[in-house]
Design a protein around this motif. Structure first.
Motif, PDB file in Angstrom:
ATOM      1  N   VAL A 230      41.879 111.235  21.440  1.00 16.81           N
ATOM      2  CA  VAL A 230      40.726 112.103  21.191  1.00 16.81           C
ATOM      3  C   VAL A 230      39.498 111.224  20.973  1.00 16.81           C
ATOM      4  O   VAL A 230      39.586 110.202  20.276  1.00 16.81           O
ATOM      5  N   CYS A 231      38.369 111.612  21.557  1.00 15.49           N
ATOM      6  CA  CYS A 231      37.114 110.903  21.279  1.00 15.49           C
ATOM      7  C   CYS A 231      36.492 111.523  20.033  1.00 15.49           C
ATOM      8  O   CYS A 231      36.192 112.713  20.015  1.00 15.49           O
ATOM      9  N   PRO A 232      36.296 110.726  18.973  1.00 19.17           N
ATOM     10  CA  PRO A 232      35.761 111.303  17.730  1.00 19.17           C
ATOM     11  C   PRO A 232      34.289 111.713  17.852  1.00 19.17           C
ATOM     12  O   PRO A 232      33.784 112.439  17.007  1.00 19.17           O
ATOM     13  N   ASN A 233      33.598 111.244  18.901  1.00 18.81           N
ATOM     14  CA  ASN A 233      32.190 111.616  19.061  1.00 18.81           C
ATOM     15  C   ASN A 233      32.030 112.988  19.699  1.00 18.81           C
ATOM     16  O   ASN A 233      31.243 113.799  19.264  1.00 18.81           O
ATOM     17  N   CYS A 234      32.775 113.208  20.783  1.00 21.20           N
ATOM     18  CA  CYS A 234      32.520 114.417  21.570  1.00 21.20           C
ATOM     19  C   CYS A 234      33.714 115.355  21.622  1.00 21.20           C
ATOM     20  O   CYS A 234      33.593 116.465  22.130  1.00 21.20           O
ATOM     21  N   GLY A 235      34.855 114.931  21.125  1.00 21.85           N
ATOM     22  CA  GLY A 235      36.027 115.819  21.118  1.00 21.85           C
ATOM     23  C   GLY A 235      36.844 115.775  22.386  1.00 21.85           C
ATOM     24  O   GLY A 235      37.900 116.402  22.469  1.00 21.85           O
ATOM     25  N   GLN A 258      32.783 105.002  29.357  1.00 18.53           N
ATOM     26  CA  GLN A 258      31.875 106.131  29.120  1.00 18.53           C
ATOM     27  C   GLN A 258      32.413 107.369  29.814  1.00 18.53           C
ATOM     28  O   GLN A 258      33.008 107.289  30.876  1.00 18.53           O
ATOM     29  N   HIS A 259      32.157 108.493  29.193  1.00 16.87           N
ATOM     30  CA  HIS A 259      32.617 109.739  29.799  1.00 16.87           C
ATOM     31  C   HIS A 259      31.606 110.830  29.498  1.00 16.87           C
ATOM     32  O   HIS A 259      30.815 110.716  28.557  1.00 16.87           O
ATOM     33  N   PHE A 260      31.643 111.888  30.272  1.00 18.40           N
ATOM     34  CA  PHE A 260      30.770 113.014  29.982  1.00 18.40           C
ATOM     35  C   PHE A 260      31.193 113.682  28.687  1.00 18.40           C
ATOM     36  O   PHE A 260      32.383 113.870  28.445  1.00 18.40           O
ATOM     37  N   MET A 268      26.195 111.694  28.618  1.00 16.27           N
ATOM     38  CA  MET A 268      27.316 110.764  28.572  1.00 16.27           C
ATOM     39  C   MET A 268      27.621 110.422  27.112  1.00 16.27           C
ATOM     40  O   MET A 268      26.748 110.478  26.258  1.00 16.27           O
ATOM     41  N   CYS A 269      28.863 110.044  26.879  1.00 14.76           N
ATOM     42  CA  CYS A 269      29.286 109.701  25.511  1.00 14.76           C
ATOM     43  C   CYS A 269      29.873 108.295  25.539  1.00 14.76           C
ATOM     44  O   CYS A 269      30.644 107.952  26.432  1.00 14.76           O
ATOM     45  N   ASP A 270      29.484 107.486  24.551  1.00 13.76           N
ATOM     46  CA  ASP A 270      29.997 106.118  24.444  1.00 13.76           C
ATOM     47  C   ASP A 270      31.190 106.026  23.508  1.00 13.76           C
ATOM     48  O   ASP A 270      31.664 104.941  23.201  1.00 13.76           O
ATOM     49  N   GLY A 271      31.627 107.155  22.984  1.00 13.87           N
ATOM     50  CA  GLY A 271      32.698 107.144  21.966  1.00 13.87           C
ATOM     51  C   GLY A 271      33.976 106.515  22.499  1.00 13.87           C
ATOM     52  O   GLY A 271      34.250 106.531  23.689  1.00 13.87           O
ATOM     53  N   ARG A 272      34.718 105.932  21.583  1.00 10.71           N
ATOM     54  CA  ARG A 272      36.006 105.323  21.935  1.00 10.71           C
ATOM     55  C   ARG A 272      37.123 106.217  21.452  1.00 10.71           C
ATOM     56  O   ARG A 272      37.183 106.557  20.270  1.00 10.71           O
TER      57      ARG A 272
HETATM   58 ZN   LIG Z   1      33.268 111.085  23.742  1.00 10.90          ZN
END
Ligand SMILES: [Zn+2]
Ligand SMILES: [Zn+2]
Ligand SMILES: [Zn+2]
Length: 528
Positions: A230-235, A258-260, A268-272
């Protein structure tokens, strides 16, 4: 009502912005419903409480309020079912469109970190079915039921909802079957110390019964039990498909990328991604617990050890539970699918006891398990009838198969469950008929002949008709019998073994389950 609802905050909503205002408005709508149910203005059963949505965002149009997401669709499902149908990677059809689930999301809890923070630990033993959500279980060196040292541990999160990716082009549904990324398990009972006192015992203590509310767990372990990241930034979330999986959106060659953001158009989201997690659900419901206790020489092992495979015991119990649920539906006019069940190991019983349980699938429980408990004898009569009154080899749609147990079809064997039930109720010791023994040894005899061995079936030696005789190249014989998989063959008399011992001939007893499902292993047991 004023005290329980955010009425005052709502009066000032114009001063709030974006997500905060959205959450407040939704909380009020939700809170109002909860309050009306709580004050018994609406009946509780009319509103399932563990329901989550699959949120499909609509692209922004001119004139849309800037702070608010607008959803084209938000179908809702009981979380138990949503864990399979809405899990990231699963695809579903809504209104002729096909959507893929891409994220953990709920407009009521827009920050996915709040969900991740509430992760619990999940400890399970794949050998015997032990499950625990207790923190203390994480440190256990071995399974408290079967002593297996390979316990699986993962963090377990309870999703509040799922969403599709707003940036993905919509695809028309072409009539494909839905895809799944892992399936939710049948509910499991958290294994704890067995009850000291039971409501009642039956059949010389081979069955004991207790009914009451208990906590159950269902879990989707993803693909190959590898969980979901799960990406904690964008879910955004995806099942872990193994290393180097080319279709991963969040990883490339093992490196995060990076992912949408699935909820924001073109962002775009840089979350890991973190994890992996299991997605699950715990719920309190009415449960009828049965203690199943077999007596020597009958065995119902559920753990595979060096001496014995647990597979026949598992199959017998799974089939028994399915038949029991069907029988309860038939006798008590409970709708199919409103009652389910499973089995689990028992702590500290040295494998002698197993627990079987039935539970209400309706949220909060509808009292069905109590009805089963009160009518147990007639439900068990009907279970026997279902298991014995068919002509199929192991299971079919006329006896214990139905659409909603299709993922169990290969694990259903009505004859094994019938043997178990007859033992529990009347103390019968299961045995193979001469015909069953012959049929189960036939494939082994074929295999032996293919390998160049001389074999004979049903030949008389020393006044007994030996089921299978193998002749070694040296001329020495090996006598083989088949035995019932729920019996400890060393604890029962066998005329073949006795004759073989008297004649100093090598002897081997193979269980009919292994002969049918694992011929290479049966061949290996012969040591020839
Ligand atoms: Zn993300
Ligand atoms: Zn175990
Ligand atoms: Zn059948």
């Amino acid at each position: 009502m004023q005290q329980t609802l955010p009425v005052e905050d709502y009066a000032q909503r114009e001063e709030l912005e974006g997500v905060e205002r959205e959450v407040l408005e939704r909380r009020l709508e939700e809170g109002l419903l909860a309050t009306l149910i709580g004050r018994a203005i609406f009946p509780r059963y009319a509103f399932p409480t563990d329901v989550v949505g699959f949120w499909v965002s609509r692209l922004k149009r001119r004139g849309d309020p800037a702070y608010k997401r607008i959803f084209d669709y938000d179908p809702q499902r009981d979380l138990q079912i949503a864990l399979s149908e809405y899990a990231p990677g699963a695809s579903l059809t809504i209104d002729k469109w096909r959507f893929s689930s891409a994220a953990l999301f709920s407009p009521y809890v827009p920050d996915v970190n709040l969900i991740l923070d509430r992760a619990k630990s999940y400890t399970a033993c794949n050998a015997c079915g032990y499950v625990s959500l207790q923190e203390a279980a994480v440190d256990a060196a071995s399974c408290p039921c079967c002593a297996n040292t390979e316990l699986s541990r993962k963090d377990f999160i309870i999703p509040q909802g799922f969403a599709s990716d707003i940036n993905e082009k919509r695809e028309a549904d072409k009539g494909q079957a839905p895809d799944f990324a892992g399936r939710a398990s049948r509910a499991q009972l958290e294994v704890q110390e067995p009850p000291e006192v039971w409501d009642f015992e039956l059949y010389d203590g081979r069955l004991a019964v207790i009914a009451g509310p208990r906590n159950l767990v269902t879990v989707n372990k993803g693909v190959g039990d590898r969980g979901f990241i799960v990406c904690p930034n964008c879910g955004r979330s995806e099942a872990v498909f193994g290393t180097g999986y080319p279709n991963s959106i969040m990883f490339k060659g093992g490196v995060p990328r990076q992912h949408f953001n699935p909820l924001e158009q073109g962002v775009m989201c840089d979350g890991r991604a973190i994890g992996p997690y299991f997605f699950g659900h715990t719920f309190l419901t009415d449960v009828m617990l049965l203690r199943v206790r077999v007596e020597e020489p009958v065995v119902c092992a559920i753990t595979t050890t060096a001496e014995r495979s647990g597979r026949p015991g598992q199959v017998a119990l799974t089939s028994f539970v399915e038949a029991l649920c069907l029988a309860a539906s038939n006798t008590l006019q409970i709708e199919e699918g409103e009652l389910s069940g499973n089995w689990c190991p028992v702590m500290g019983s040295d494998g002698r006891d197993v627990h079987v349980f039935l539970y209400d699938l309706l949220p909060g429980g509808a009292g069905y398990t109590k009805m089963v408990r009160e009518n147990l004898e007639s439900v068990l009569d009907e279970t026997e009838r279902l298991l014995s009154g068919c002509t199929c080899e192991s299971s079919c749609y006329s006896c214990i198969r139905h659409y909603s147990n299709n993922f169990l079809h290969s694990s259903l064997d009505r004859k094994l469950a019938y043997s178990l039930l007859r033992h529990l109720r009347g103390g019968a010791i299961p045995e193979l008929s001469i015909q069953e023994s012959k049929t189960s040894l036939a494939p082994l005899a074929d295999l032996l002949r293919l390998q160049g061995f001389q074999t004979q079936q049903e030949q008389v030696r020393d006044n007994v008709t030996v089921p299978l005789i193998i002749s070694r190249p040296s001329g020495e014989e090996v006598w083989v019998q088949a035995h019932h998989p729920l019996v400890n063959e060393l604890a029962i008399e066998s005329p073949f073994r006795e004759a073989a011992e008297a004649a100093f001939v090598e002897f081997c007893s193979l269980d009919s389950f292994m002969l049918r499902h694992d011929l290479p292993n049966a061949f290996g047991k012969l040591h020839i």
